[in-house]
Design an enzyme around this catalytic site. Sequence first.
Site, PDB file in Angstrom:
ATOM      1  N   VAL A  97      -2.533  -2.093  -5.675  1.00  0.00           N
ATOM      2  CA  VAL A  97      -1.867  -0.947  -6.329  1.00  0.00           C
ATOM      3  C   VAL A  97      -1.941  -1.077  -7.893  1.00  0.00           C
ATOM      4  CG1 VAL A  97      -0.734  -0.266  -4.176  1.00  0.00           C
ATOM      5  CG2 VAL A  97       0.383  -1.747  -5.951  1.00  0.00           C
ATOM      6  N   ARG A 112       3.660  -6.332   6.076  1.00  0.00           N
ATOM      7  CA  ARG A 112       4.491  -7.116   6.700  1.00  0.00           C
ATOM      8  C   ARG A 112       5.948  -6.895   6.276  1.00  0.00           C
ATOM      9  NH1 ARG A 112       4.860 -12.654   2.811  1.00  0.00           N
ATOM     10  NH2 ARG A 112       4.878 -11.474   1.083  1.00  0.00           N
ATOM     11  N   GLY A 113       7.025  -7.362   6.490  1.00  0.00           N
ATOM     12  CA  GLY A 113       8.194  -7.148   6.234  1.00  0.00           C
ATOM     13  C   GLY A 113       9.009  -5.646   6.458  1.00  0.00           C
ATOM     14  N   TYR A 164      11.873  -8.810 -12.423  1.00  0.00           N
ATOM     15  CA  TYR A 164      11.968  -8.271 -11.178  1.00  0.00           C
ATOM     16  C   TYR A 164      13.162  -7.113 -11.156  1.00  0.00           C
ATOM     17  CZ  TYR A 164      12.682  -7.272  -6.083  1.00  0.00           C
ATOM     18  OH  TYR A 164      12.747  -6.626  -4.823  1.00  0.00           O
ATOM     19  N   ARG A 179      -3.186  -6.335   0.626  1.00  0.00           N
ATOM     20  CA  ARG A 179      -4.249  -6.940  -0.551  1.00  0.00           C
ATOM     21  C   ARG A 179      -5.008  -8.057  -0.075  1.00  0.00           C
ATOM     22  NH1 ARG A 179      -2.229  -9.771  -4.591  1.00  0.00           N
ATOM     23  NH2 ARG A 179      -0.488 -10.242  -3.767  1.00  0.00           N
ATOM     24  N   LYS A 230      12.497  -3.049 -10.931  1.00  0.00           N
ATOM     25  CA  LYS A 230      13.100  -2.007 -10.113  1.00  0.00           C
ATOM     26  C   LYS A 230      14.118  -1.119 -10.682  1.00  0.00           C
ATOM     27  CE  LYS A 230      11.377  -3.791  -6.467  1.00  0.00           C
ATOM     28  NZ  LYS A 230      10.416  -3.052  -5.530  1.00  0.00           N
TER      29      LYS A 230
END
Length: 235
Positions: A50, A12-13, A140, A34, A144
Amino acid sequence: MSRSVLVTGGNRGIGRAIAEAFRDAGEKVAITYRKEDPEIPGILAVRCDVTDSRQVDAAFDEIEARHGNVEILVANAGVTADNMLEDMSDEAFRHVYDTNVGGTFYVARRASAAPMPDGGRIIAISSAIAPYGAYGQANYAASKAAQVGLVKSLMRELAPRNITVNAILPGPIQTDMYDDLSDEVKAGHIASVPLGRCGQPAEIAGVVTFLASPQATFVNGVALPVDGGALGHLI
């Protein structure tokens, strides 16, 4: 000849837009997911978490059997679990970090273990908040930023094998995840973008396919903002 492409989290996305762009360019494309098989025409979907290196190895075995060794890897799978520092649980921190950083490490390690006779490309989808941070996203933003550091290190290790490693740092992009944000938060995001709008998944996909193209063979170790000018000045 078409190349073997893997996009993690490609159901998606942004990930789906990237996978479809490669498919439309004639490449052999696989994605990982997933939960529910997205059943995207012309794309091999393989279930894989993952964060589990054994599942990563099994997914690569299946993809290699169907499409050959992965030549272009897009490490896109990522999650969020936002909360302010005092309310963020150990589990929320570990899950985000293990997915966004550990997942990138596992798939890059497995992809680079297989021969890539004509060189290869590894492209990580990081975030424009990596160098900036964000309220309620300590896990997050940290993950990143670490992803970018991983890319810089892998670039140095893999360059002698003619494998380039780059990162893309998207700003606010119109996806289902973005649509779930409050109007107030979205308005704040738009206000931070000089172009005055969100990006579209296809605009990220276009940059990814460029980095995988023959025109980008000398682009290596880059952390490229694709954010309408929102945070790129910080890099």
